[in-house]
Design a protein around this motif. Sequence first.
Motif, PDB file in Angstrom:
ATOM      1  N   GLN A  56       0.819  -1.216   0.000  1.00  0.00           N
ATOM      2  CA  GLN A  56       0.000   0.000   0.000  1.00  0.00           C
ATOM      3  C   GLN A  56       0.854   1.266   0.000  1.00  0.00           C
ATOM      4  O   GLN A  56       0.563   2.218  -0.734  1.00  0.00           O
ATOM      5  CB  GLN A  56      -0.946  -0.003   1.209  1.00  0.00           C
ATOM      6  CG  GLN A  56      -1.985  -1.088   1.156  1.00  0.00           C
ATOM      7  CD  GLN A  56      -2.838  -1.007  -0.098  1.00  0.00           C
ATOM      8  OE1 GLN A  56      -3.239   0.064  -0.530  1.00  0.00           O
ATOM      9  NE2 GLN A  56      -3.112  -2.154  -0.704  1.00  0.00           N
ATOM     10  N   LYS A  75       2.452   1.660  -3.434  1.00  0.00           N
ATOM     11  CA  LYS A  75       1.483   2.055  -4.452  1.00  0.00           C
ATOM     12  C   LYS A  75       1.150   3.548  -4.349  1.00  0.00           C
ATOM     13  O   LYS A  75       1.171   4.273  -5.348  1.00  0.00           O
ATOM     14  CB  LYS A  75       0.215   1.216  -4.323  1.00  0.00           C
ATOM     15  CG  LYS A  75      -0.738   1.380  -5.480  1.00  0.00           C
ATOM     16  CD  LYS A  75      -2.022   0.585  -5.282  1.00  0.00           C
ATOM     17  CE  LYS A  75      -1.761  -0.868  -5.014  1.00  0.00           C
ATOM     18  NZ  LYS A  75      -3.012  -1.632  -4.836  1.00  0.00           N
ATOM     19  N   ILE A  76       0.861   4.001  -3.142  1.00  0.00           N
ATOM     20  CA  ILE A  76       0.502   5.410  -2.946  1.00  0.00           C
ATOM     21  C   ILE A  76       1.672   6.322  -3.305  1.00  0.00           C
ATOM     22  O   ILE A  76       1.510   7.313  -4.029  1.00  0.00           O
ATOM     23  CB  ILE A  76       0.045   5.642  -1.493  1.00  0.00           C
ATOM     24  CG1 ILE A  76      -1.288   4.945  -1.250  1.00  0.00           C
ATOM     25  CG2 ILE A  76      -0.046   7.125  -1.177  1.00  0.00           C
ATOM     26  CD1 ILE A  76      -1.680   4.846   0.200  1.00  0.00           C
ATOM     27  N   ALA A 127       4.201   5.619  -5.213  1.00  0.00           N
ATOM     28  CA  ALA A 127       4.525   5.511  -6.646  1.00  0.00           C
ATOM     29  C   ALA A 127       3.697   6.497  -7.449  1.00  0.00           C
ATOM     30  O   ALA A 127       4.235   7.241  -8.282  1.00  0.00           O
ATOM     31  CB  ALA A 127       4.259   4.084  -7.135  1.00  0.00           C
ATOM     32  N   TYR A 128       2.393   6.508  -7.204  1.00  0.00           N
ATOM     33  CA  TYR A 128       1.549   7.466  -7.910  1.00  0.00           C
ATOM     34  C   TYR A 128       1.934   8.900  -7.555  1.00  0.00           C
ATOM     35  O   TYR A 128       1.947   9.783  -8.410  1.00  0.00           O
ATOM     36  CB  TYR A 128       0.072   7.213  -7.610  1.00  0.00           C
ATOM     37  CG  TYR A 128      -0.442   5.912  -8.180  1.00  0.00           C
ATOM     38  CD1 TYR A 128      -0.152   5.543  -9.492  1.00  0.00           C
ATOM     39  CD2 TYR A 128      -1.207   5.045  -7.420  1.00  0.00           C
ATOM     40  CE1 TYR A 128      -0.627   4.357 -10.019  1.00  0.00           C
ATOM     41  CE2 TYR A 128      -1.684   3.855  -7.938  1.00  0.00           C
ATOM     42  CZ  TYR A 128      -1.389   3.512  -9.229  1.00  0.00           C
ATOM     43  OH  TYR A 128      -1.854   2.340  -9.752  1.00  0.00           O
ATOM     44  N   GLY A 129       2.266   9.120  -6.288  1.00  0.00           N
ATOM     45  CA  GLY A 129       2.690  10.449  -5.868  1.00  0.00           C
ATOM     46  C   GLY A 129       3.952  10.914  -6.568  1.00  0.00           C
ATOM     47  O   GLY A 129       4.042  12.065  -7.006  1.00  0.00           O
ATOM     48  N   TYR A 130       4.933  10.026  -6.692  1.00  0.00           N
ATOM     49  CA  TYR A 130       6.175  10.398  -7.369  1.00  0.00           C
ATOM     50  C   TYR A 130       5.961  10.628  -8.861  1.00  0.00           C
ATOM     51  O   TYR A 130       6.595  11.493  -9.455  1.00  0.00           O
ATOM     52  CB  TYR A 130       7.266   9.346  -7.133  1.00  0.00           C
ATOM     53  CG  TYR A 130       8.255   9.803  -6.093  1.00  0.00           C
ATOM     54  CD1 TYR A 130       9.363  10.561  -6.436  1.00  0.00           C
ATOM     55  CD2 TYR A 130       8.064   9.522  -4.757  1.00  0.00           C
ATOM     56  CE1 TYR A 130      10.245  11.016  -5.487  1.00  0.00           C
ATOM     57  CE2 TYR A 130       8.942   9.963  -3.800  1.00  0.00           C
ATOM     58  CZ  TYR A 130      10.032  10.704  -4.171  1.00  0.00           C
ATOM     59  OH  TYR A 130      10.901  11.160  -3.220  1.00  0.00           O
ATOM     60  N   MET A 131       5.070   9.869  -9.472  1.00  0.00           N
ATOM     61  CA  MET A 131       4.796  10.101 -10.895  1.00  0.00           C
ATOM     62  C   MET A 131       4.113  11.451 -11.107  1.00  0.00           C
ATOM     63  O   MET A 131       4.471  12.185 -12.029  1.00  0.00           O
ATOM     64  CB  MET A 131       3.954   8.967 -11.460  1.00  0.00           C
ATOM     65  CG  MET A 131       4.742   7.700 -11.661  1.00  0.00           C
ATOM     66  SD  MET A 131       3.773   6.512 -12.569  1.00  0.00           S
ATOM     67  CE  MET A 131       4.087   5.059 -11.623  1.00  0.00           C
ATOM     68  N   VAL A 132       3.144  11.774 -10.260  1.00  0.00           N
ATOM     69  CA  VAL A 132       2.471  13.072 -10.363  1.00  0.00           C
ATOM     70  C   VAL A 132       3.471  14.198 -10.088  1.00  0.00           C
ATOM     71  O   VAL A 132       3.498  15.205 -10.799  1.00  0.00           O
ATOM     72  CB  VAL A 132       1.264  13.132  -9.402  1.00  0.00           C
ATOM     73  CG1 VAL A 132       0.741  14.545  -9.257  1.00  0.00           C
ATOM     74  CG2 VAL A 132       0.168  12.190  -9.875  1.00  0.00           C
ATOM     75  N   GLY A 147       9.056   6.292  -9.234  1.00  0.00           N
ATOM     76  CA  GLY A 147       7.629   6.002  -9.229  1.00  0.00           C
ATOM     77  C   GLY A 147       7.302   4.689  -9.919  1.00  0.00           C
ATOM     78  O   GLY A 147       6.515   3.888  -9.415  1.00  0.00           O
ATOM     79  N   MET A 148       7.920   4.439 -11.054  1.00  0.00           N
ATOM     80  CA  MET A 148       7.643   3.192 -11.790  1.00  0.00           C
ATOM     81  C   MET A 148       8.180   1.973 -11.052  1.00  0.00           C
ATOM     82  O   MET A 148       7.538   0.919 -11.017  1.00  0.00           O
ATOM     83  CB  MET A 148       8.210   3.282 -13.201  1.00  0.00           C
ATOM     84  CG  MET A 148       7.432   4.245 -14.080  1.00  0.00           C
ATOM     85  SD  MET A 148       7.927   4.235 -15.809  1.00  0.00           S
ATOM     86  CE  MET A 148       9.509   5.022 -15.729  1.00  0.00           C
ATOM     87  N   LEU A 199       5.862   1.252  -8.163  1.00  0.00           N
ATOM     88  CA  LEU A 199       4.620   0.660  -8.641  1.00  0.00           C
ATOM     89  C   LEU A 199       4.816  -0.810  -8.998  1.00  0.00           C
ATOM     90  O   LEU A 199       3.979  -1.656  -8.684  1.00  0.00           O
ATOM     91  CB  LEU A 199       4.078   1.438  -9.836  1.00  0.00           C
ATOM     92  CG  LEU A 199       2.694   1.040 -10.314  1.00  0.00           C
ATOM     93  CD1 LEU A 199       1.666   1.207  -9.197  1.00  0.00           C
ATOM     94  CD2 LEU A 199       2.298   1.862 -11.521  1.00  0.00           C
TER      95      LEU A 199
END
Length: 151
Positions: free
Chosen positions: A82, A85-86, A88-93, A123-124, A127
Amino acid sequence: MAHNPVNHPARPIYRAIGGLTGGYLVVFGALGVIGTAGNDFFAQDDTLVLGQGANLAYSLVALVTGALIVLGTVLGRNIDVQINKILAYGYMVLSLAALAFLQTEANVLNFSVATVIVAMVIGMVLLMAAMYGKVGSEEEQKAWHEARLLL
């Protein structure tokens, strides 16, 4: 049912990769705090840490997120999944937003192109670690496998 595998055979490797990513962020953040000491919190200068643009604000962000990732990896029990995942999306944004504001005054974290690339890769990788690191019961694993056979 989620498309992510349960009890993937390479789960320990993905968990270790997630932990190493968190370790890298802790080291980067610590070196960044040391390297940017005395500068403004949101300084926009040519300070480089490990080849990436950084200021005290981003160094602290990296230090805290890296510590969360390492803590999640140590705790396990799908907490790491968890957290990864959170974040990862944060780093991509974060990396896409930083790319959009790279040459403007809104670049408050002092990102460079190298920092954007590294943040996107982080981020990738997180993920990937989250997608293959899920632990479940034997029943969950069988249900996931049977669902895959039906497709």
